[in-house]
Enzyme design. Structure first.
Site, short mmCIF file in Angstrom:
data_model
loop_
_atom_site.label_atom_id
_atom_site.label_comp_id
_atom_site.label_asym_id
_atom_site.label_seq_id
_atom_site.Cartn_x
_atom_site.Cartn_y
_atom_site.Cartn_z
N LEU A 189 0.75 -1.32 0.00
CA LEU A 189 0.03 0.09 0.06
C LEU A 189 0.76 1.36 -0.15
O LEU A 189 0.55 2.41 -0.71
CB LEU A 189 -1.07 0.12 1.03
CG LEU A 189 -1.84 -1.00 1.21
CD1 LEU A 189 -2.57 -0.91 2.62
CD2 LEU A 189 -2.99 -0.95 0.18
N GLY A 190 1.89 1.19 0.78
CA GLY A 190 2.80 2.41 0.79
C GLY A 190 4.11 2.08 1.49
O GLY A 190 4.12 1.04 2.11
N GLY A 204 6.82 3.94 4.49
CA GLY A 204 7.15 4.93 5.36
C GLY A 204 8.46 5.13 5.94
O GLY A 204 9.34 4.50 5.29
N ALA A 254 8.64 1.86 8.10
CA ALA A 254 7.98 0.50 7.73
C ALA A 254 7.24 0.51 6.47
O ALA A 254 6.99 1.85 5.89
CB ALA A 254 6.87 0.08 8.74
N VAL A 286 3.86 -0.96 4.34
CA VAL A 286 2.71 -1.17 4.71
C VAL A 286 2.00 -2.00 3.50
O VAL A 286 1.78 -1.70 2.31
CB VAL A 286 1.79 0.15 4.96
CG1 VAL A 286 0.33 -0.46 5.39
CG2 VAL A 286 2.22 0.89 5.97
N ASP A 338 2.31 12.46 15.56
CA ASP A 338 2.44 12.50 14.05
C ASP A 338 1.08 12.65 13.58
O ASP A 338 0.94 12.08 12.57
CB ASP A 338 3.19 11.10 13.60
CG ASP A 338 3.66 11.47 12.18
OD1 ASP A 338 3.99 12.81 12.05
OD2 ASP A 338 4.13 10.84 11.58
#
Length: 513
Positions: A39-40, A42, A45, A47, A156
């Protein structure tokens, strides 16, 4: 992609390199979880969306970056913070299910939210409308309130970490930077190329490296709301240091002037500017205080109710609901009410704090409620809001009747809270046999979280005593005392919530002398 029948050892053979040179685990089998797609990425991490084979459900998995996974101290912090966040069970917080390790990979399994984050929504659809903004503001406030009660700060808050599901639910995600209040201070993570928070949304005290608390999250929420309403954040700069200086020394632009059009209610502008105060002492001191401001602002926004000092939030919601339904009937009779844009406020009611302070229903509101058939609304959260407005037995029952708890964890959460509210209603009416009957399958259900189960036991014990059922009361008192001791030993935060929400006389007898 690996087949679901691959053995765990096949995961290493299925790893491939992404276009940026980063390891992509798509197709790997990590124990019970088949990684379907990434999904993406960061700072800490990657995801993935995954299929949990044993339960047949989709989940999101955050896999710790490999360079961080080699740092034993960091892995321990990763685990400790994940365990703290896993205790946060709330409709507006992305739920953490499990912390695990497969071969050299450390991961967190959490709720998969099918929808957009607010950064994506902003880029695709433009700035939020006022109703959408109020929904987001209230939903995030409720999530932060639950975290605050558990002693957790997010650190955050930003549009990327606020999800809007396809069912229009607001969910706060990524407590990966969360800090457990009173715990061990976290080391400076800049040594591994990370930043504690995102400079564009960080509070002045956070950019200075000072200790932060929930008021820092509220500042970040103010920056986020400004961005969502204006299409740009209050401060912009070319590098993180310049951005930090602006947070420390510059006043934000006037929100009402920065937004195109003239549609912002004065209370919303005032509230967001309070969140953006440099000095934490000048902001709302807790999310609960902010929730009260939102409640007051929504009430004041309705001109027809402005003259009544005793107007309750439920009356304001009722008026908004009627107005919105009339408008929707002119638009092909779409089934939608203004209660939906107030949806996140249901969490504030669901937690019990607002419900406990809500003014007693007047004769007029009771008569109005008697004449209203309970409408089926699209989500359990909206149904709970409608039940809180009507405060009638049939309305509370509709929460779990229209939205069966076995269909989702969100439904189950609202069903539990609705059953407690139904028992409270019967207790206020001195209908104690009905209260006992409504809690019959609740107090012994091991699937119900201990705090809620104890609240149900306390309400049932009160009704047993009022109705003269001394033997049953004695047995239940023994069970409740045992659970009270367990909660005291394992979760002092939940114990304090029990003290606040359970019947006062029952609590007095349970407290150690």
């Amino acid at each position: 992609m690996n087949s679901p029948d691959n053995q765990p050892g096949d995961a290493a053979r299925s790893v491939r390199e992404g276009g940026s040179g980063a390891v992509d685990l798509t197709g790997c089998l990590m124990g019970d979880y088949q990684l379907l797609r990434r999904l993406g990425r960061g700072g800490m991490a990657d995801v993935y969306v995954a299929q949990q084979k044993s339960l047949g459900r989709q989940v999101a998995i955050k896999v710790l970056r490999s360079d961080l996974a080699n740092d034993a101290n960091y892995v321990e912090r990763f685990r400790r913070e994940a365990r703290a966040v896993a205790k946060l069970s709330h409709a507006n917080i992305v739920q953490v299910y499990e912390i695990g390790q497969h071969q050299s990979h450390y991961f967190i399994v959490q709720e998969f939210v099918d929808g957009l984050n607010l950064r994506e929504k902003l880029e695709r659809q433009g700035t939020l409308s006022v109703p959408e903004a109020v929904k987001v503001l209230a939903g995030v406030t409720d999530a932060l309130d639950a975290a605050h009660e558990a002693g957790v700060t997010h650190r955050d808050i930003k549009p990327e970490n606020i999800m809007l599901s396809r069912r229009d639910e607001v969910k706060v995600a990524d407590f990966g930077l969360a800090r457990v209040l009173g715990g061990e201070p976290l080391k400076d993570l800049t040594q591994v190329g990370l930043t504690m928070g995102t400079p564009r949304y960080m509070s002045p005290e956070q950019v200075q490296g000072k200790p932060v608390d929930t008021r820092s999250d509220l500042y970040s929420l103010g920056v986020t709301m400004f961005h969502l309403l204006c299409g740009r954040p209050p401060f912009e700069a070319d590098d993180p240091l310049a951005m930090a200086v602006k947070h420390l020394h510059e006043r934000p632009p006037d929100l009402a002037q920065a937004r195109s059009g003239n549609d912002l209610p004065a209370w919303l502008v005032t509230t967001i500017h309070r969140l953006l105060e440099k000095d934490p002492a000048h902001r709302p001191q807790t999310p609960h205080e902010l929730a009260d401001e939102i409640r007051s602002g929504i009430t004041q926004q309705s001109p027809s109710l402005a003259g009544s000092a005793a107007t309750s939030l439920s009356a304001a919601m009722r008026l908004q609901s009627v107005m919105e339904r009339q408008k929707m009937r002119g638009k092909h009779r779409r089934i939608k009410t203004a209660a939906l844009w107030l949806l996140p406020l249901v969490g504030l009611l669901a937690g019990g704090a607002w419900a406990a302070r809500r003014p007693a229903a007047t004769v007029d509101t009771l008569l109005a409620a008697d004449g209203v058939e309970v409408e089926r609304l699209p989500t359990a959260a909206a149904q709970y809001l409608e039940a809180a407005r009507l405060d009638r037995p049939q309305a509370w029952r509709a929460v779990w009747t229209f939205h069966p708890p076995e269909h989702s964890e969100t439904n189950a959460d609202y069903a539990v809270k609705a059953k407690l509210q139904l028992a409270r209603l019967y207790g206020r009416r001195d209908q104690h046999l009905s209260a006992i009957d409504s809690l019959g399958d609740f107090v012994d259900d091991g699937e119900v979280p201990l705090l809620y189960r104890m609240l149900g036991q306390a309400l049932m014990l009160e009704s047993y005593e009022h109705s003269g059922q001394t033997k049953a009361a004695g047995r239940l008192r023994t069970e409740l005392q045992k659970n009270y001791q367990q909660l005291s030993d394992t979760n002092p935060t939940h114990l304090e919530l029990f003290h606040r929400k359970a019947p006062h006389l029952i609590v007095q007898r349970l407290r150690p002398s």
